[in-house]
Enzyme design. Structure first.
Site, PDB file in Angstrom:
ATOM      1  N   HIS A  27      60.445 109.552  17.709  1.00  0.00           N
ATOM      2  CA  HIS A  27      60.963 110.917  17.875  1.00  0.00           C
ATOM      3  C   HIS A  27      59.878 111.863  18.361  1.00  0.00           C
ATOM      4  O   HIS A  27      58.677 111.599  18.217  1.00  0.00           O
ATOM      5  CB  HIS A  27      61.551 111.439  16.555  1.00  0.00           C
ATOM      6  CG  HIS A  27      60.537 111.706  15.478  1.00  0.00           C
ATOM      7  ND1 HIS A  27      59.810 112.871  15.409  1.00  0.00           N
ATOM      8  CD2 HIS A  27      60.137 110.943  14.424  1.00  0.00           C
ATOM      9  CE1 HIS A  27      59.007 112.825  14.361  1.00  0.00           C
ATOM     10  NE2 HIS A  27      59.165 111.671  13.751  1.00  0.00           N
ATOM     11  N   CYS A  71      57.687 107.220  10.705  1.00  0.00           N
ATOM     12  CA  CYS A  71      58.234 107.289  12.059  1.00  0.00           C
ATOM     13  C   CYS A  71      57.128 107.164  13.108  1.00  0.00           C
ATOM     14  O   CYS A  71      55.940 107.247  12.803  1.00  0.00           O
ATOM     15  CB  CYS A  71      58.997 108.596  12.250  1.00  0.00           C
ATOM     16  SG  CYS A  71      60.629 108.621  11.477  1.00  0.00           S
TER      17      CYS A  71
END
Length: 241
Positions: free
Chosen positions: A201, A215
């Site tokens: 992301h 992440c």
């Protein structure tokens, strides 16, 4: 023995003989001297905020090797170019400080690129050791981005203690959100989920070291580029190692 003090004119003449760069030694071809001088002049030390022809040359070389600078060489050393320099420095095993000095120019001349582990199809490879994300097609690394993965530190969420880790393994993109997601652990921009709640992301901050909860962070601009050019659709293989 009589000592004579040199005249001012003699001293000046001597200084000119030493410092005048017009003539080269007989053993060194004049063309070599001129070439060396050109290389020095066209390879200044560059940093974020600089602009001009030298920055444009830098961007062209980065783009040619797949280090994404934002698409075109505009001559402006901004955040996208800095992220590209970070990625190159990591691959070349240099200190990732974003400063383009002799070692970075040398890495560009030597065409330093990362290697792929996959050999077929399109695969997004996340190299945790180097902290780079690679977009690979049929075994060839097409693009390389700076990234930041799980920090390895402990954190508390939902009353439980967890380790900020990006697990190794082979996955596929199974979910995506075209926009912001206000997740329990932070704000995710245009996430591409590949392992539970772990996604590639965009983020406002993509440091050169592991800093996420798990992440795989890339810059917001890089996330836009991944989405807008269809680099990572649903089903894309993601290898983390």
């Amino acid at each position: 023995m009589n000592w004579k003090t040199p005249s001012t004119a003699a001293l000046l003449a001597s200084a000119l003989v030493v410092t005048n760069p017009v003539s080269a030694p007989a053993s060194v071809p004049t063309s070599s001297v001129q070439t060396s001088m050109v290389v020095i002049q066209t390879r200044p030390t560059l940093d974020r905020g600089d602009s001009g022809p030298a920055v444009r040359q830098l961007q062209k070389k980065l783009n040619a090797l797949g280090y994404w600078t934002g698409g075109k060489a505009d001559g402006e050393f901004g955040g996208n170019t800095e992220q590209a320099v970070f990625a190159l420095e990591k691959v070349a095993r240099l200190k990732p400080d974003g400063v383009v000095g002799p070692k970075v120019w040398r890495a560009l001349e030597e065409q330093v690129r990362p290697r792929a582990r996959s050999s077929r199809g399109t695969v997004v490879e996340v190299d945790k050791k180097r902290q780079v994300l690679k977009i690979v097609k049929d075994g060839k690394v097409r693009y390389t981005l700076n990234t930041s993965t799980g920090s390895g530190e402990r954190y508390v969420s939902g009353g439980s203690t967890h380790i900020a880790s990006t697990p190794k393994g082979h996955y596929r993109v199974f979910r995506q959100i075209d926009g912001y997601r206000h997740a329990p652990l932070g704000l995710l921009y245009r996430p591409k989920y590949f392992n539970g709640g772990i996604a590639v992301h965009g983020a406002n901050s993509v440091p050169t070291y592991p800093a996420s909860h798990g992440c795989v962070r890339v810059s917001n601009a890089a996330a836009d580029w991944i989405w807008d050019t269809g680099k990572m659709p649903i089903g894309t293989k993601v290898w983390v190692y």
